[in-house]
Design an enzyme around this catalytic site. Structure first.
Site, PDB file in Angstrom:
ATOM      1  N   LYS A  46       0.851  -1.193   0.000  1.00 61.20           N
ATOM      2  CA  LYS A  46       0.000   0.000   0.000  1.00 61.20           C
ATOM      3  C   LYS A  46       0.887   1.243   0.000  1.00 61.20           C
ATOM      4  O   LYS A  46       2.102   1.153   0.188  1.00 61.20           O
ATOM      5  CB  LYS A  46      -0.936  -0.015   1.205  1.00 61.20           C
ATOM      6  CG  LYS A  46      -0.268   0.051   2.562  1.00 61.20           C
ATOM      7  CD  LYS A  46      -1.242  -0.360   3.653  1.00 61.20           C
ATOM      8  CE  LYS A  46      -0.565  -0.377   4.996  1.00 61.20           C
ATOM      9  NZ  LYS A  46      -0.906   0.731   5.846  1.00 61.20           N
ATOM     10  N   TYR A 267      18.791  29.173   8.813  1.00 62.84           N
ATOM     11  CA  TYR A 267      17.666  29.953   9.340  1.00 62.84           C
ATOM     12  C   TYR A 267      17.604  29.862  10.868  1.00 62.84           C
ATOM     13  O   TYR A 267      17.787  28.785  11.443  1.00 62.84           O
ATOM     14  CB  TYR A 267      16.349  29.436   8.770  1.00 62.84           C
ATOM     15  CG  TYR A 267      16.152  29.766   7.308  1.00 62.84           C
ATOM     16  CD1 TYR A 267      16.088  31.081   6.879  1.00 62.84           C
ATOM     17  CD2 TYR A 267      16.035  28.748   6.376  1.00 62.84           C
ATOM     18  CE1 TYR A 267      15.903  31.379   5.531  1.00 62.84           C
ATOM     19  CE2 TYR A 267      15.847  29.033   5.027  1.00 62.84           C
ATOM     20  CZ  TYR A 267      15.784  30.354   4.611  1.00 62.84           C
ATOM     21  OH  TYR A 267      15.612  30.640   3.288  1.00 62.84           O
TER      22      TYR A 267
END
Ligand SMILES: Cc1ncc(COP(=O)(O)O)c(C=O)c1O
Length: 376
Positions: A46, A267
């Site tokens: 899946k 950052y």
């Protein structure tokens, strides 16, 4: 840029790629067989084979006895690959007309609720269906409660649309301390005198509990173990279970910086150098599927040598410490997870843990923009 060892440089817009390791898939599947030698093995494919790509993973998993999945379109893809053996829809059908596809493609399907029995009863087919009747033995997601299980079985058994009925449940804690005993007891009690094959174990149950005397397994459902992730990490790792990584995410250094004490990285200045150090900038970021939640210290392999990430992961780049790899330079290979150069390995589970998640999520989240190559 040194690109000699990359598999598919002509299609690489950036020096990043994922590799799918066919031999490792086949090896891991054999591990499932060895853990449950009397059972047949569903390869659970899946979510596009846990992010690997059904078509890519198929070659490695074709030794399975069947393919288990969720999505009808994925079932069609498995049939399109020429697979004529069993395919099981793990959640069954989502609406009545899906049964037409089941008839046409000979899909076996889970039955977990009354509506699915109603649809079957109204379904016109000359080809009776093989179904897996699912019990909710404690997970409380899908399935009939133990008290309702027998009447669901009786209803199904009376339908001309139904061929064989197998009995199934799913464990909530096969990977942890609570274990499977509490659900196994419920399941065994409620199915005691019902005929039909039993299918209860996922990867964790297959590895940890398949040998338990009361776990009768005609089928096991091997999901995450097939993809080289330990279902009970960090209690056990892939080396413990003899599983091999099936997905590698690797990139190259596209920049090198020499930091002075006090310099910060990325950052938010989330990393500050305490001494002079060399860092590398890797062509991989969260837009490639690398988790942004990985903080400074997440393991990486630089030229096969273990190092760590520094500062925040940004969209397209990650900074890494080059201290353990003085030879590293522009173009050096960095393994974010999977197999590195010279036989080195970084299990996806380690990176997932640093991100507060599990290997499943990382492999499923590999971004579309990352070119993928299938290899041995
Ligand atoms: C019903 C069912 N069976 C089997 C599996 C495979 O589990 P795992 O990947 O942990 O082996 C899943 C996965 O969620 C599932 O939902």
């Amino acid at each position: 840029m040194r690109r000699g060892r990359w598999q598919n440089p002509s299609t690489m817009p950036r020096p990043i790629e994922a590799l799918i390791h066919i031999e490792a898939l086949a090896h891991n599947l054999r591990r499932a067989r060895a853990s449950a030698p009397d059972a047949r093995v569903w390869a659970v494919v899946k979510a596009n084979a846990y992010g690997h790509g059904i078509e890519r993973a198929f070659e490695g998993l074709r030794g399975a006895d069947g393919f288990a999945l969720i999505d009808l379109a994925e079932a069609e893809r498995v049939r399109a690959l020429g697979w004529r053996g069993p395919i099981l829809l793990l959640e069954g059908v989502f609406e009545a007309r899906d049964l037409e596809l089941c008839s046409r493609l000979d899909l076996w399907h889970v039955v977990h609720c009354e509506a699915q029995i109603d649809w079957l009863a109204a379904h016109k087919t000359t080809r009776p269906h093989r179904v897996f009747l699912k019990m909710n033995s404690g997970m409380n997601r899908l399935g009939f409660r133990p008290q309702a299980f027998r009447s669901a079985w009786t209803r199904l058994n009376a339908l001309p649309q139904v061929d064989e009925i197998s009995l199934m449940t799913h464990f909530s804690d096969a990977d942890g301390a609570r274990g499977i005993a509490y659900q196994m007891e419920v399941f065994s009690e409620a199915t005691r005198d019902l005929p039909g094959e039993r299918c209860v174990s996922n990867s964790a149950a297959t590895l940890r509990h398949a040998a338990a005397a009361d776990v009768r397994a005609d089928w096991v459902r091997a999901g995450i173990m097939s993809y080289g992730s330990a279902p009970d990490y960090p209690e056990h790792d892939i080396a413990h279970w003899d599983l091999r990584p099936t997905m590698t995410l690797r990139a190259r250094l596209i920049g090198v910086q020499a930091l002075q004490p006090g310099d910060t990285v990325g950052y938010g200045s989330a990393f500050r150098a305490e001494q002079a150090m060399r860092i590398g900038i890797v062509a991989c970021g969260y837009a490639d599927g690398y988790p942004r939640h990985c903080a400074t210290g997440t393991p990486v392999l630089v030229d096969g040598v273990r190092s760590r990430t520094l500062g925040r992961v940004s969209m397209d780049m990650i900074a890494v410490d080059l201290a353990p790899v003085p030879q590293a330079d522009f173009g050096t290979e960095v393994t974010l997870w999977g197999r590195g150069p010279n036989g080195s390995v970084l299990a996806i589970d380690e990176v997932a843990r640093a991100a507060g998640t599990i290997g499943y999520e990382l492999m499923c989240a590999l971004a579309q923009r990352v070119p993928v190559t299938v290899t041995d």
